[in-house]
Design a protein around this motif. Structure first.
Motif, PDB file in Angstrom:
ATOM      1  N   SER A 122      -3.227  -1.105  -4.633  1.00  0.00           N
ATOM      2  CA  SER A 122      -3.447   0.119  -3.870  1.00  0.00           C
ATOM      3  C   SER A 122      -2.408   0.338  -2.783  1.00  0.00           C
ATOM      4  N   MET A 123      -1.708  -0.708  -2.368  1.00  0.00           N
ATOM      5  CA  MET A 123      -0.601  -0.562  -1.421  1.00  0.00           C
ATOM      6  C   MET A 123       0.449  -1.612  -1.732  1.00  0.00           C
ATOM      7  N   SER A 124       1.705  -1.191  -1.716  1.00  0.00           N
ATOM      8  CA  SER A 124       2.777  -2.131  -2.037  1.00  0.00           C
ATOM      9  C   SER A 124       3.398  -2.734  -0.777  1.00  0.00           C
ATOM     10  N   THR A 125       3.110  -2.136   0.393  1.00  0.00           N
ATOM     11  CA  THR A 125       3.639  -2.655   1.647  1.00  0.00           C
ATOM     12  C   THR A 125       2.561  -2.613   2.718  1.00  0.00           C
ATOM     13  N   VAL A 126       2.477  -3.690   3.491  1.00  0.00           N
ATOM     14  CA  VAL A 126       1.579  -3.775   4.641  1.00  0.00           C
ATOM     15  C   VAL A 126       2.455  -4.118   5.841  1.00  0.00           C
ATOM     16  N   ALA A 127       2.357  -3.319   6.906  1.00  0.00           N
ATOM     17  CA  ALA A 127       3.133  -3.584   8.115  1.00  0.00           C
ATOM     18  C   ALA A 127       2.200  -3.480   9.314  1.00  0.00           C
ATOM     19  N   VAL A 128       2.144  -4.531  10.121  1.00  0.00           N
ATOM     20  CA  VAL A 128       1.314  -4.546  11.319  1.00  0.00           C
ATOM     21  C   VAL A 128       2.131  -5.071  12.493  1.00  0.00           C
ATOM     22  N   THR A 129       1.712  -4.710  13.692  1.00  0.00           N
ATOM     23  CA  THR A 129       2.318  -5.222  14.912  1.00  0.00           C
ATOM     24  C   THR A 129       1.358  -4.946  16.061  1.00  0.00           C
ATOM     25  N   ARG A 130       1.469  -5.698  17.105  1.00  0.00           N
ATOM     26  CA  ARG A 130       0.694  -5.423  18.317  1.00  0.00           C
ATOM     27  C   ARG A 130       1.366  -4.291  19.073  1.00  0.00           C
ATOM     28  N   SER A 131       0.654  -3.678  19.997  1.00  0.00           N
ATOM     29  CA  SER A 131       1.222  -2.569  20.766  1.00  0.00           C
ATOM     30  C   SER A 131       2.425  -3.003  21.598  1.00  0.00           C
ATOM     31  N   ASP A 132       2.500  -4.280  21.964  1.00  0.00           N
ATOM     32  CA  ASP A 132       3.648  -4.766  22.735  1.00  0.00           C
ATOM     33  C   ASP A 132       4.783  -5.262  21.831  1.00  0.00           C
ATOM     34  N   GLY A 133       4.638  -5.061  20.507  1.00  0.00           N
ATOM     35  CA  GLY A 133       5.674  -5.466  19.563  1.00  0.00           C
ATOM     36  C   GLY A 133       5.533  -6.877  19.053  1.00  0.00           C
ATOM     37  N   GLY A 134       4.557  -7.620  19.569  1.00  0.00           N
ATOM     38  CA  GLY A 134       4.359  -8.999  19.133  1.00  0.00           C
ATOM     39  C   GLY A 134       3.692  -9.085  17.775  1.00  0.00           C
ATOM     40  N   CYS A 135       3.473 -10.302  17.355  1.00  0.00           N
ATOM     41  CA  CYS A 135       2.883 -10.546  16.045  1.00  0.00           C
ATOM     42  C   CYS A 135       1.368 -10.458  16.108  1.00  0.00           C
ATOM     43  N   TYR A 136       0.812  -9.689  15.215  1.00  0.00           N
ATOM     44  CA  TYR A 136      -0.610  -9.382  15.164  1.00  0.00           C
ATOM     45  C   TYR A 136      -1.407 -10.571  14.643  1.00  0.00           C
ATOM     46  N   ILE A 137      -2.613 -10.764  15.201  1.00  0.00           N
ATOM     47  CA  ILE A 137      -3.588 -11.729  14.698  1.00  0.00           C
ATOM     48  C   ILE A 137      -4.883 -10.959  14.488  1.00  0.00           C
ATOM     49  N   GLY A 138      -5.483 -11.061  13.313  1.00  0.00           N
ATOM     50  CA  GLY A 138      -6.758 -10.396  13.055  1.00  0.00           C
ATOM     51  C   GLY A 138      -6.845  -9.882  11.631  1.00  0.00           C
ATOM     52  N   GLU A 139      -7.872  -9.050  11.408  1.00  0.00           N
ATOM     53  CA  GLU A 139      -8.109  -8.506  10.073  1.00  0.00           C
ATOM     54  C   GLU A 139      -7.041  -7.505   9.691  1.00  0.00           C
ATOM     55  N   GLY A 140      -6.658  -7.570   8.437  1.00  0.00           N
ATOM     56  CA  GLY A 140      -5.725  -6.606   7.870  1.00  0.00           C
ATOM     57  C   GLY A 140      -6.431  -5.777   6.817  1.00  0.00           C
ATOM     58  N   PRO A 141      -5.667  -5.096   5.999  1.00  0.00           N
ATOM     59  CA  PRO A 141      -6.254  -4.188   5.006  1.00  0.00           C
ATOM     60  C   PRO A 141      -6.783  -4.903   3.769  1.00  0.00           C
ATOM     61  N   GLN A 142      -7.617  -4.159   3.038  1.00  0.00           N
ATOM     62  CA  GLN A 142      -8.020  -4.588   1.706  1.00  0.00           C
ATOM     63  C   GLN A 142      -7.033  -3.995   0.713  1.00  0.00           C
ATOM     64  N   VAL A 143      -6.661  -4.793  -0.271  1.00  0.00           N
ATOM     65  CA  VAL A 143      -5.759  -4.349  -1.322  1.00  0.00           C
ATOM     66  C   VAL A 143      -6.542  -4.369  -2.634  1.00  0.00           C
ATOM     67  N   HIS A 144      -6.678  -3.209  -3.264  1.00  0.00           N
ATOM     68  CA  HIS A 144      -7.389  -3.099  -4.540  1.00  0.00           C
ATOM     69  C   HIS A 144      -6.408  -3.299  -5.688  1.00  0.00           C
ATOM     70  N   VAL A 145      -6.905  -3.892  -6.773  1.00  0.00           N
ATOM     71  CA  VAL A 145      -6.082  -4.189  -7.944  1.00  0.00           C
ATOM     72  C   VAL A 145      -6.657  -3.435  -9.134  1.00  0.00           C
ATOM     73  N   PHE A 146      -5.763  -2.805  -9.931  1.00  0.00           N
ATOM     74  CA  PHE A 146      -6.189  -2.002 -11.072  1.00  0.00           C
ATOM     75  C   PHE A 146      -5.340  -2.317 -12.293  1.00  0.00           C
ATOM     76  N   GLY A 147      -5.923  -2.088 -13.477  1.00  0.00           N
ATOM     77  CA  GLY A 147      -5.184  -2.171 -14.734  1.00  0.00           C
ATOM     78  C   GLY A 147      -5.022  -3.591 -15.235  1.00  0.00           C
ATOM     79  N   GLY A 148      -4.144  -3.728 -16.212  1.00  0.00           N
ATOM     80  CA  GLY A 148      -3.875  -5.039 -16.771  1.00  0.00           C
ATOM     81  C   GLY A 148      -5.101  -5.690 -17.378  1.00  0.00           C
ATOM     82  N   THR A 149      -5.104  -7.010 -17.348  1.00  0.00           N
ATOM     83  CA  THR A 149      -6.202  -7.798 -17.911  1.00  0.00           C
ATOM     84  C   THR A 149      -6.749  -8.720 -16.833  1.00  0.00           C
ATOM     85  N   PRO A 150      -7.922  -8.381 -16.250  1.00  0.00           N
ATOM     86  CA  PRO A 150      -8.529  -9.266 -15.249  1.00  0.00           C
ATOM     87  C   PRO A 150      -8.935 -10.588 -15.888  1.00  0.00           C
ATOM     88  N   PRO A 151      -9.168 -11.609 -15.116  1.00  0.00           N
ATOM     89  CA  PRO A 151      -9.104 -11.668 -13.656  1.00  0.00           C
ATOM     90  C   PRO A 151      -7.653 -11.733 -13.165  1.00  0.00           C
TER      91      PRO A 151
END
Length: 122
Positions: free
Chosen positions: A32-61
């Motif tokens: 569902s997304m090919s790029t994830v980019a996060v940062t803190r408001s002060d430009g530092g490295c983020y710690i915490g929850e990020g996004p969910q990425v959904h997977v489609f097609g192909g042959t699960p699992p």
């Protein structure tokens, strides 16, 4: 005259989306997304929850590979079905640029999610 009606009926069915795969293409996998980019408001490295990425097609699992366990925590290493997701969480305050999480279906087909954390990566 009868054959013209059959053609019209077939065209109408095709226009309704009949025969499509709502779970994604069978011959490739998609995320569902090919790029994830996060940062803190002060430009530092983020710690915490990020996004969910959904997977489609192909042959699960689908197998999800974490390239940097000291900086990323994935909610699961196996996504059981098309349309299901895994969550990316950021741990350890690790900055990263271009870190690639790979998703592989049961036939070996790959999809990639590029992860960036911090002002240098986002």
């Amino acid at each position: 005259m009868k054959s013209m009606w059959c053609v019209a009926a077939l065209l109408a069915l095709g226009g309704c989306g009949g025969g499509g795969n709502e779970s994604g293409p069978a011959d490739s996998i998609e995320v569902s997304m090919s790029t994830v980019a996060v940062t803190r408001s002060d430009g530092g490295c983020y710690i915490g929850e990020g996004p969910q990425v959904h997977v489609f097609g192909g042959t699960p699992p689908y197998r999800v590979r974490n390239p940097l366990p000291t900086g990323l925590a994935l909610s699961r290493s196996v996504v059981p079905a098309s349309g299901d997701a895994f969550q990316i969480n950021f741990v350890g305050g690790v900055c990263m640029t271009g870190m690639v999480v790979t998703v592989e279906d049961d036939m070996g087909r790959l999809a990639r999610v590029t992860v960036n954390n911090g002002s240098n990566g986002g």
